[in-house]
Design a protein around this motif. Structure first.
Motif, PDB file in Angstrom:
ATOM      1  N   VAL A  25       7.347 -21.828  -2.111  1.00  0.00           N
ATOM      2  CA  VAL A  25       8.609 -21.216  -2.476  1.00  0.00           C
ATOM      3  C   VAL A  25       9.563 -20.882  -1.203  1.00  0.00           C
ATOM      4  O   VAL A  25       8.756 -21.071  -0.101  1.00  0.00           O
ATOM      5  N   ARG A  26      10.930 -20.804  -1.234  1.00  0.00           N
ATOM      6  CA  ARG A  26      11.702 -20.563  -0.043  1.00  0.00           C
ATOM      7  C   ARG A  26      11.358 -19.106   0.162  1.00  0.00           C
ATOM      8  O   ARG A  26      11.591 -18.311  -0.623  1.00  0.00           O
ATOM      9  N   VAL A  27      11.147 -18.929   1.665  1.00  0.00           N
ATOM     10  CA  VAL A  27      11.033 -17.568   2.214  1.00  0.00           C
ATOM     11  C   VAL A  27      12.272 -17.447   3.166  1.00  0.00           C
ATOM     12  O   VAL A  27      12.685 -18.116   4.108  1.00  0.00           O
ATOM     13  N   SER A  36      12.858 -13.379  19.302  1.00  0.00           N
ATOM     14  CA  SER A  36      11.313 -13.191  19.740  1.00  0.00           C
ATOM     15  C   SER A  36      10.521 -13.794  18.477  1.00  0.00           C
ATOM     16  O   SER A  36       9.233 -13.302  18.728  1.00  0.00           O
ATOM     17  N   ALA A  37      10.894 -13.850  17.350  1.00  0.00           N
ATOM     18  CA  ALA A  37       9.986 -14.181  16.092  1.00  0.00           C
ATOM     19  C   ALA A  37       9.530 -15.492  16.231  1.00  0.00           C
ATOM     20  O   ALA A  37      10.199 -16.467  16.142  1.00  0.00           O
ATOM     21  N   SER A  38       8.255 -15.555  15.491  1.00  0.00           N
ATOM     22  CA  SER A  38       7.674 -17.049  15.461  1.00  0.00           C
ATOM     23  C   SER A  38       7.274 -17.046  13.995  1.00  0.00           C
ATOM     24  O   SER A  38       6.431 -16.411  13.541  1.00  0.00           O
ATOM     25  N   PHE A  39       7.821 -18.052  13.118  1.00  0.00           N
ATOM     26  CA  PHE A  39       7.437 -18.159  11.766  1.00  0.00           C
ATOM     27  C   PHE A  39       7.178 -19.617  11.521  1.00  0.00           C
ATOM     28  O   PHE A  39       7.506 -20.533  12.261  1.00  0.00           O
ATOM     29  N   PRO A  40       6.313 -19.848  10.306  1.00  0.00           N
ATOM     30  CA  PRO A  40       6.159 -21.141  10.030  1.00  0.00           C
ATOM     31  C   PRO A  40       7.508 -22.083   9.723  1.00  0.00           C
ATOM     32  O   PRO A  40       8.445 -21.440   9.492  1.00  0.00           O
ATOM     33  N   VAL A  43      10.780 -21.684   6.984  1.00  0.00           N
ATOM     34  CA  VAL A  43      11.351 -20.198   6.877  1.00  0.00           C
ATOM     35  C   VAL A  43      12.547 -20.036   7.289  1.00  0.00           C
ATOM     36  O   VAL A  43      13.119 -20.158   8.604  1.00  0.00           O
ATOM     37  N   GLU A  44      13.659 -19.393   6.710  1.00  0.00           N
ATOM     38  CA  GLU A  44      14.919 -18.891   7.082  1.00  0.00           C
ATOM     39  C   GLU A  44      14.793 -17.596   7.480  1.00  0.00           C
ATOM     40  O   GLU A  44      14.524 -16.832   7.093  1.00  0.00           O
TER      41      GLU A  44
END
Length: 288
Positions: A25-27, A36-40, A43-44
């Motif tokens: 799904v779109r996240v 400073s954030a780290s996401f897969p 991810v928007e």
């Protein structure tokens, strides 16, 4: 379908993001500091702060469902914005303290704001987080291989943060959870002494448990800073959930076993809830 995850860098929120991405799904992940954030990948990431609803004006565009981190002061305004933008389903990270009647001014107002909006809702109400032990015991285990604890034989059923996230994701994606409040606990009643042993086994070295007074434990937690300092009085029994003074001696009298088996994530996910030993293995690096 786009799902908005607030509190996306938190201990549960980051897992909700990762698990949703795995489903395809779109996240959209909300954070106060995207840099400073780290996401897969995929991810928007959007900047915003639940404590300041004026920063959320475009956050809800094309969002159908939302995972809501609890910020009581602004909950009604945030939910109203979400509803106006077309959000239809909200899953709230709440607390088992609401079920017990102890929480009336932190998680409960968020639950009520969502319920009274008329949107689809599900409340996820975890009890004690296993993860607390990283923040409380981690510094002394890493530095000295010791845990200083005033209530070694108090038993509880702490819950793995991954189980909490899996329940939230299930409620976000699947039907059949509307209007439900899920209390979540671990699958076993385990003393703090036994928790120390599980951590020692996971990291492959002895960890000594030193029994100290609640007053000494409070000094240690305050010196550590962060979560330990912020929550020392509550966790050690010097104040109740509403911040009123209480007697630490009451902590030693807790008997969760008197309530019988408590609900776990298995009732929602169909998978056995994770044990403390599993959690300690997952977090071994945090204690080394």
């Amino acid at each position: 379908m786009t799902i908005l995850v607030t509190g996306a860098t938190g201990s549960v929120g980051r897992l909700v993001v990762a698990q949703l991405v795995e489903t395809g799904v779109r996240v959209r992940a909300l954070t106060r500091d995207p840099g400073s954030a780290s996401f897969p990948d995929g991810v928007e990431v959007v900047r915003g702060d639940l404590a300041d609803p004026t920063t959320l004006r475009s956050t809800f565009d094309d969002v159908e469902r939302m995972y809501l981190f609890p910020v009581a002061r602004t909950a009604r305004e945030v939910v109203a914005q979400a509803k106006l933008a077309g959000v239809r389903r909200i899953v709230v990270l709440s607390s088992g303290a609401v079920t017990g009647g102890f929480d009336t001014d932190f998680h409960l107002p968020v639950e009520r704001a969502v319920e009274e909006s008329g949107l689809e809702w599900t409340h996820v109400r975890p009890g004690e987080f296993m993860l607390n032990k990283v923040w409380l015991w981690g510094p002394s285990i890493r530095a000295e291989s010791v845990v200083r604890e005033p209530f070694p034989d108090v038993a509880w059923c702490p819950v793995h943060e991954r189980d909490i996230a899996e329940v939230a994701v299930t409620a976000l994606l699947a039907d059949g959870h509307r209007g439900r409040a899920y209390d979540l606990n671990g699958p076993e009643l385990i003393t703090r002494r036994e928790q120390v042993r599980a951590i020692a086994t996971a990291i492959g070295r002895d960890v000594r448990l030193a029994v100290v007074t609640p007053e000494r434990a409070r000094e240690i937690y305050r010196a550590q800073g962060g979560f330990a300092a912020d929550n020392a009085d509550f966790l050690l029994g010097f104040e109740d959930y509403s911040g009123n003074d209480s007697d630490p001696a009451s902590m030693a009298e807790l008997d969760l076993g008197a309530y019988g088996p408590l609900p776990t994530a298995e009732a929602v996910t169909g998978r056995p809830a994770r044990t403390f030993a599993q959690w300690a293995h997952d977090h071994a690096a945090d204690f080394r």
